[in-house]
Design a protein around this motif. Structure first.
Motif, PDB file in Angstrom:
ATOM      1  N   ARG A  12       3.265   3.355   9.437  1.00 23.63           N
ATOM      2  CA  ARG A  12       3.269   3.117  10.876  1.00 23.63           C
ATOM      3  C   ARG A  12       2.571   1.788  11.134  1.00 23.63           C
ATOM      4  NH1 ARG A  12       0.289   8.127  12.994  1.00 23.63           N
ATOM      5  NH2 ARG A  12       0.061   6.817  14.834  1.00 23.63           N
ATOM      6  N   PHE A  13       3.206   0.951  11.927  1.00 21.72           N
ATOM      7  CA  PHE A  13       2.662  -0.367  12.264  1.00 21.72           C
ATOM      8  C   PHE A  13       2.517  -0.486  13.772  1.00 21.72           C
ATOM      9  CE2 PHE A  13       5.198  -0.939   8.399  1.00 21.72           C
ATOM     10  CZ  PHE A  13       4.285  -1.550   7.563  1.00 21.72           C
ATOM     11  N   LYS A  14       1.644  -1.386  14.199  1.00 19.72           N
ATOM     12  CA  LYS A  14       1.603  -1.774  15.615  1.00 19.72           C
ATOM     13  C   LYS A  14       1.211  -3.238  15.678  1.00 19.72           C
ATOM     14  CE  LYS A  14      -3.021  -0.765  17.325  1.00 19.72           C
ATOM     15  NZ  LYS A  14      -3.860   0.057  18.166  1.00 19.72           N
ATOM     16  N   ASN A  15       1.657  -3.884  16.745  1.00 21.35           N
ATOM     17  CA  ASN A  15       1.363  -5.300  16.952  1.00 21.35           C
ATOM     18  C   ASN A  15       0.515  -5.399  18.208  1.00 21.35           C
ATOM     19  OD1 ASN A  15       1.360  -8.055  17.280  1.00 21.35           O
ATOM     20  ND2 ASN A  15       3.540  -8.288  16.841  1.00 21.35           N
ATOM     21  N   PHE A  23      -1.312   1.915  10.034  1.00 24.24           N
ATOM     22  CA  PHE A  23      -2.076   3.143  10.236  1.00 24.24           C
ATOM     23  C   PHE A  23      -2.596   3.653   8.900  1.00 24.24           C
ATOM     24  CE2 PHE A  23      -2.803   7.674  10.954  1.00 24.24           C
ATOM     25  CZ  PHE A  23      -3.601   7.600  12.097  1.00 24.24           C
ATOM     26  N   ASP A  24      -3.897   3.910   8.842  1.00 19.37           N
ATOM     27  CA  ASP A  24      -4.538   4.463   7.659  1.00 19.37           C
ATOM     28  C   ASP A  24      -4.674   5.972   7.857  1.00 19.37           C
ATOM     29  OD1 ASP A  24      -6.529   5.477   5.890  1.00 19.37           O
ATOM     30  OD2 ASP A  24      -7.294   3.460   5.591  1.00 19.37           O
ATOM     31  N   ASP A  25      -3.947   6.746   7.060  1.00 20.18           N
ATOM     32  CA  ASP A  25      -3.958   8.211   7.174  1.00 20.18           C
ATOM     33  C   ASP A  25      -5.321   8.809   6.827  1.00 20.18           C
ATOM     34  OD1 ASP A  25      -1.322   8.431   7.985  1.00 20.18           O
ATOM     35  OD2 ASP A  25      -0.549   8.737   5.959  1.00 20.18           O
ATOM     36  N   ILE A  26      -6.120   8.119   6.042  1.00 18.00           N
ATOM     37  CA  ILE A  26      -7.428   8.649   5.658  1.00 18.00           C
ATOM     38  C   ILE A  26      -8.454   8.381   6.756  1.00 18.00           C
ATOM     39  CG2 ILE A  26      -9.280   8.566   3.917  1.00 18.00           C
ATOM     40  CD1 ILE A  26      -6.511   9.679   2.912  1.00 18.00           C
ATOM     41  N   TRP A  38      -2.608  -3.950   2.494  1.00 20.63           N
ATOM     42  CA  TRP A  38      -1.236  -3.581   2.139  1.00 20.63           C
ATOM     43  C   TRP A  38      -1.245  -2.863   0.786  1.00 20.63           C
ATOM     44  CZ3 TRP A  38       3.119  -2.491   4.143  1.00 20.63           C
ATOM     45  CH2 TRP A  38       4.352  -2.713   3.526  1.00 20.63           C
ATOM     46  N   VAL A  39      -1.993  -3.401  -0.168  1.00 15.11           N
ATOM     47  CA  VAL A  39      -2.115  -2.775  -1.490  1.00 15.11           C
ATOM     48  C   VAL A  39      -2.839  -1.435  -1.354  1.00 15.11           C
ATOM     49  CG1 VAL A  39      -3.160  -3.000  -3.787  1.00 15.11           C
ATOM     50  CG2 VAL A  39      -2.054  -4.981  -2.716  1.00 15.11           C
ATOM     51  N   ARG A  40      -3.939  -1.412  -0.612  1.00 16.43           N
ATOM     52  CA  ARG A  40      -4.722  -0.168  -0.458  1.00 16.43           C
ATOM     53  C   ARG A  40      -3.870   0.945   0.142  1.00 16.43           C
ATOM     54  NH1 ARG A  40      -9.588  -1.880   0.602  1.00 16.43           N
ATOM     55  NH2 ARG A  40      -8.996  -2.739   2.620  1.00 16.43           N
ATOM     56  N   GLN A  41      -3.090   0.631   1.182  1.00 18.41           N
ATOM     57  CA  GLN A  41      -2.272   1.665   1.823  1.00 18.41           C
ATOM     58  C   GLN A  41      -1.179   2.182   0.883  1.00 18.41           C
ATOM     59  OE1 GLN A  41      -3.075   3.281   4.550  1.00 18.41           O
ATOM     60  NE2 GLN A  41      -4.891   1.983   4.509  1.00 18.41           N
ATOM     61  N   HIS A  42      -0.587   1.293   0.102  1.00 16.63           N
ATOM     62  CA  HIS A  42       0.395   1.753  -0.895  1.00 16.63           C
ATOM     63  C   HIS A  42      -0.275   2.671  -1.913  1.00 16.63           C
ATOM     64  CE1 HIS A  42       3.279  -1.202   0.596  1.00 16.63           C
ATOM     65  NE2 HIS A  42       4.191  -0.589  -0.146  1.00 16.63           N
ATOM     66  N   CYS A  43      -1.465   2.296  -2.330  1.00 14.42           N
ATOM     67  CA  CYS A  43      -2.181   3.081  -3.328  1.00 14.42           C
ATOM     68  C   CYS A  43      -2.547   4.466  -2.775  1.00 14.42           C
ATOM     69  CB  CYS A  43      -3.428   2.322  -3.773  1.00 14.42           C
ATOM     70  SG  CYS A  43      -4.125   2.971  -5.278  1.00 14.42           S
ATOM     71  N   VAL A  44      -3.007   4.531  -1.543  1.00 16.02           N
ATOM     72  CA  VAL A  44      -3.338   5.817  -0.912  1.00 16.02           C
ATOM     73  C   VAL A  44      -2.098   6.704  -0.873  1.00 16.02           C
ATOM     74  CG1 VAL A  44      -3.938   6.913   1.296  1.00 16.02           C
ATOM     75  CG2 VAL A  44      -5.334   5.033   0.413  1.00 16.02           C
ATOM     76  N   HIS A  45      -0.971   6.147  -0.445  1.00 14.83           N
ATOM     77  CA  HIS A  45       0.273   6.932  -0.391  1.00 14.83           C
ATOM     78  C   HIS A  45       0.703   7.374  -1.789  1.00 14.83           C
ATOM     79  CE1 HIS A  45       1.656   6.719   3.875  1.00 14.83           C
ATOM     80  NE2 HIS A  45       0.675   5.827   3.897  1.00 14.83           N
ATOM     81  N   TYR A  46       0.523   6.518  -2.770  1.00  9.33           N
ATOM     82  CA  TYR A  46       0.831   6.866  -4.157  1.00  9.33           C
ATOM     83  C   TYR A  46      -0.024   8.049  -4.622  1.00  9.33           C
ATOM     84  CZ  TYR A  46       0.949   6.433  -9.250  1.00  9.33           C
ATOM     85  OH  TYR A  46       1.053   6.693 -10.596  1.00  9.33           O
TER      86      TYR A  46
END
Length: 148
Positions: A12-15, A23-26, A38-46
């Motif tokens: 989820r993005f917003k401008n 959006f950070d789910d954690i 961007w890397v951190r959010q991919h890693c969390v989802h992974y």
């Protein structure tokens, strides 16, 4: 943002005021989208969607004290008893993973005592398991899946 070496995830993005946030789910909030984020959010989802770790055991961007200095870890996964299972250090894609990066996460682990370490710049991922008796780490193909 740059394509990363992770599966495709939906975000989820917003401008707001010409700044893009993700959006950070954690943390349950929007945070400014920087390359490292961007890397951190991919890693969390992974960790959640591929490795099966519950969101409730994941912590993001918290302060710790290392050698009397204030530092921030990127991602920590706890065991159900509150001990630390995994520390993840995220770097922006343009940052090469070097011995210095491993030294950084190893210093954090002197305080945190995690069983596993992960270092990623979104393109290259390195995983290791701690061998506390021999005071070294052993490289792995991946970190283990979550086991309840």
């Amino acid at each position: 943002m740059q394509e990363l070496n992770f599966p495709k995830f939906s975000f989820r993005f917003k401008n707001s005021e010409n700044k893009i946030s993700i959006f950070d789910d954690i943390r349950k909030k929007f945070v400014i989208l920087q390359p490292e984020e961007w890397v951190r959010q991919h890693c969390v989802h992974y960790l959640i969607q591929v490795k099966g770790y519950p969101k409730s055991l994941i912590n993001v961007e918290k302060e710790l004290i290392v050698n009397k200095l204030r530092k921030r870890y990127d991602i920590v996964i706890f065991n159900s008893d509150g001990s630390i299972h995994v520390i993840v250090e995220c770097k922006a894609p343009k940052i090469n993973i070097t011995q210095t990066t491993f030294d950084q996460i190893a210093r954090y682990n002197l305080t945190l005592n995690a069983s596993y370490l992960m270092v990623t710049n979104g393109l290259n991922h390195y995983y290791c398991q701690m061998d506390f008796e021999a005071e070294k780490y052993n490289f792995l193909q991946d970190i283990p899946n979550y086991k309840a």
